[in-house]
Design a protein around this motif. Structure first.
Motif, PDB file in Angstrom:
ATOM      1  N   ILE A  37      10.147  -3.829   2.017  1.00  0.00           N
ATOM      2  CA  ILE A  37      10.632  -3.492   0.679  1.00  0.00           C
ATOM      3  C   ILE A  37      10.554  -4.714  -0.241  1.00  0.00           C
ATOM      4  O   ILE A  37      10.165  -4.606  -1.411  1.00  0.00           O
ATOM      5  N   ARG A  38      10.889  -5.898   0.289  1.00  0.00           N
ATOM      6  CA  ARG A  38      10.831  -7.131  -0.510  1.00  0.00           C
ATOM      7  C   ARG A  38       9.397  -7.411  -0.971  1.00  0.00           C
ATOM      8  O   ARG A  38       9.158  -7.779  -2.129  1.00  0.00           O
ATOM      9  N   ILE A  39       8.444  -7.226  -0.068  1.00  0.00           N
ATOM     10  CA  ILE A  39       7.034  -7.450  -0.406  1.00  0.00           C
ATOM     11  C   ILE A  39       6.601  -6.505  -1.528  1.00  0.00           C
ATOM     12  O   ILE A  39       5.925  -6.914  -2.483  1.00  0.00           O
ATOM     13  N   LEU A  40       7.000  -5.251  -1.418  1.00  0.00           N
ATOM     14  CA  LEU A  40       6.617  -4.274  -2.434  1.00  0.00           C
ATOM     15  C   LEU A  40       7.303  -4.565  -3.765  1.00  0.00           C
ATOM     16  O   LEU A  40       6.704  -4.380  -4.838  1.00  0.00           O
ATOM     17  N   GLU A  41       8.560  -5.030  -3.702  1.00  0.00           N
ATOM     18  CA  GLU A  41       9.262  -5.386  -4.939  1.00  0.00           C
ATOM     19  C   GLU A  41       8.569  -6.542  -5.659  1.00  0.00           C
ATOM     20  O   GLU A  41       8.551  -6.602  -6.894  1.00  0.00           O
ATOM     21  N   MET A  42       7.989  -7.463  -4.873  1.00  0.00           N
ATOM     22  CA  MET A  42       7.247  -8.571  -5.471  1.00  0.00           C
ATOM     23  C   MET A  42       6.081  -8.057  -6.314  1.00  0.00           C
ATOM     24  O   MET A  42       5.663  -8.696  -7.282  1.00  0.00           O
ATOM     25  N   GLU A  43       5.558  -6.899  -5.921  1.00  0.00           N
ATOM     26  CA  GLU A  43       4.427  -6.308  -6.639  1.00  0.00           C
ATOM     27  C   GLU A  43       4.883  -5.254  -7.658  1.00  0.00           C
ATOM     28  O   GLU A  43       4.065  -4.496  -8.186  1.00  0.00           O
ATOM     29  N   ASN A  44       6.206  -5.228  -7.897  1.00  0.00           N
ATOM     30  CA  ASN A  44       6.783  -4.263  -8.855  1.00  0.00           C
ATOM     31  C   ASN A  44       6.487  -2.811  -8.465  1.00  0.00           C
ATOM     32  O   ASN A  44       6.219  -1.950  -9.313  1.00  0.00           O
ATOM     33  N   VAL A  45       6.527  -2.560  -7.154  1.00  0.00           N
ATOM     34  CA  VAL A  45       6.289  -1.221  -6.627  1.00  0.00           C
ATOM     35  C   VAL A  45       7.628  -0.559  -6.322  1.00  0.00           C
ATOM     36  O   VAL A  45       8.509  -1.168  -5.720  1.00  0.00           O
ATOM     37  N   HIS A  46       7.782   0.685  -6.747  1.00  0.00           N
ATOM     38  CA  HIS A  46       8.969   1.468  -6.410  1.00  0.00           C
ATOM     39  C   HIS A  46       8.590   2.515  -5.358  1.00  0.00           C
ATOM     40  O   HIS A  46       7.524   3.132  -5.443  1.00  0.00           O
ATOM     41  N   LEU A  47       9.479   2.699  -4.384  1.00  0.00           N
ATOM     42  CA  LEU A  47       9.229   3.650  -3.306  1.00  0.00           C
ATOM     43  C   LEU A  47       9.938   4.972  -3.574  1.00  0.00           C
ATOM     44  O   LEU A  47      11.118   4.997  -3.931  1.00  0.00           O
ATOM     45  N   PHE A  48       9.210   6.072  -3.363  1.00  0.00           N
ATOM     46  CA  PHE A  48       9.821   7.395  -3.388  1.00  0.00           C
ATOM     47  C   PHE A  48      10.275   7.799  -1.985  1.00  0.00           C
ATOM     48  O   PHE A  48      11.290   8.462  -1.819  1.00  0.00           O
ATOM     49  N   SER A  49       9.503   7.394  -0.985  1.00  0.00           N
ATOM     50  CA  SER A  49       9.885   7.738   0.385  1.00  0.00           C
ATOM     51  C   SER A  49       9.173   6.824   1.368  1.00  0.00           C
ATOM     52  O   SER A  49       8.120   6.256   1.071  1.00  0.00           O
ATOM     53  N   VAL A  50       9.791   6.685   2.547  1.00  0.00           N
ATOM     54  CA  VAL A  50       9.227   5.907   3.656  1.00  0.00           C
ATOM     55  C   VAL A  50       9.307   6.771   4.904  1.00  0.00           C
ATOM     56  O   VAL A  50      10.399   7.178   5.317  1.00  0.00           O
ATOM     57  N   LEU A  51       8.179   7.073   5.496  1.00  0.00           N
ATOM     58  CA  LEU A  51       8.128   7.865   6.722  1.00  0.00           C
ATOM     59  C   LEU A  51       7.588   6.991   7.845  1.00  0.00           C
ATOM     60  O   LEU A  51       6.533   6.375   7.699  1.00  0.00           O
ATOM     61  N   VAL A  52       8.310   6.961   8.962  1.00  0.00           N
ATOM     62  CA  VAL A  52       7.948   6.090  10.083  1.00  0.00           C
ATOM     63  C   VAL A  52       7.563   6.943  11.287  1.00  0.00           C
ATOM     64  O   VAL A  52       8.296   7.857  11.671  1.00  0.00           O
ATOM     65  N   SER A  53       6.410   6.637  11.873  1.00  0.00           N
ATOM     66  CA  SER A  53       5.939   7.348  13.061  1.00  0.00           C
ATOM     67  C   SER A  53       5.831   6.381  14.239  1.00  0.00           C
ATOM     68  O   SER A  53       5.308   5.276  14.103  1.00  0.00           O
ATOM     69  N   MET A  54       6.328   6.832  15.410  1.00  0.00           N
ATOM     70  CA  MET A  54       6.249   6.034  16.639  1.00  0.00           C
ATOM     71  C   MET A  54       5.143   6.541  17.562  1.00  0.00           C
ATOM     72  O   MET A  54       5.079   6.169  18.719  1.00  0.00           O
ATOM     73  N   GLU A  55       4.280   7.393  17.029  1.00  0.00           N
ATOM     74  CA  GLU A  55       3.267   8.047  17.871  1.00  0.00           C
ATOM     75  C   GLU A  55       2.344   7.048  18.552  1.00  0.00           C
ATOM     76  O   GLU A  55       1.879   7.279  19.668  1.00  0.00           O
TER      77      GLU A  55
END
Length: 218
Positions: free
Chosen positions: A144-162
């Motif tokens: 999230i910190r990395i994306l904030e550095m690029e002024n990116v806002h997240l709508f959702s985060v989906l994590v897969s362990m497949e």
């Protein structure tokens, strides 16, 4: 995001007095391959299109109450629990019950698809990004910190362990030009597996939805 929020609209209940022909008509009308059999407000079982087509057209649903799958979710169960139940049993619908076991209605595969797309912000403008990182290196706060550095806002985060021990992370963002973000993520040793910019992503969603409807119409 509760199961009750995704109930199908105007669904016609199938009672123990309905015939096979009537049940098949309902399957065709709602473009599903499974039906719940209900007696008053009591859910009895889920019967498949395959079973109905193998029976005499005049057979009543009462003859099927000891067959099928007795799978359901409760109204306060998370929508993803409903999704898991449908996938586990290979169902195109899942019944939803109140706390007192009363039948409330069903969630169809189409309802589920539409609700998840909406609730996770996947139909909003922006880009979809799929990255991979070893499990031991993954920290959501850092990402999230990395994306904030690029002024990116997240709508959702989906994590897969497949692909464990690697973790696949799907990000829905508000950014329209994704090139600078890709370069930054790669500098921080994230593997970028795929990305879809807005027009391309919407096109893919439409294709997948149409494929789903085509499957349901088979």
């Amino acid at each position: 995001m509760l199961s009750v929020d995704a109930l199908s609209k105007n669904f016609i209940n199938v009672s123990i007095t309905n015939t096979v022909d009537e049940a098949l008509d309902i399957l065709n009308q709602f473009k599903i391959k499974h039906l719940p059999i209900v007696k008053s407000k009591a859910f009895l079982t889920i019967i498949s299109e395959e079973t109905l087509k193998a029976a005499h057209p005049g057979t009543i649903m009462k003859d099927f109450v000891n067959k099928g799958v007795k799978k359901f979710v409760r109204q306060d169960d998370h929508l993803l629990d409903a999704a898991k139940a449908m996938v586990d049993e290979e169902l195109t619908i899942i019944p939803v019950l109140e706390d007192d076991e009363s039948f409330m209605g069903i969630i169809t595969m189409e309802d589920l698809f539409t609700k998840i797309i909406s609730r996770f912000g996947l139909n909003s403008d922006g880009s979809l990004l799929v990255i991979e990182v070893p499990q031991q290196d993954f920290q959501l706060s850092e990402l999230i910190r990395i994306l904030e550095m690029e002024n990116v806002h997240l709508f959702s985060v989906l994590v897969s362990m497949e692909n464990f021990p690697n973790i696949e992370i799907t990000l829905k963002t508000d950014i329209k030009d994704i090139n600078s973000v890709l370069q930054t993520l790669e500098r921080y040793s994230y593997t970028v597996k795929a990305y879809f910019e807005n027009d391309q992503y919407i096109h893919q969603l439409k294709d997948r939805y149409e494929s789903l409807i085509s499957y349901l119409n088979v």
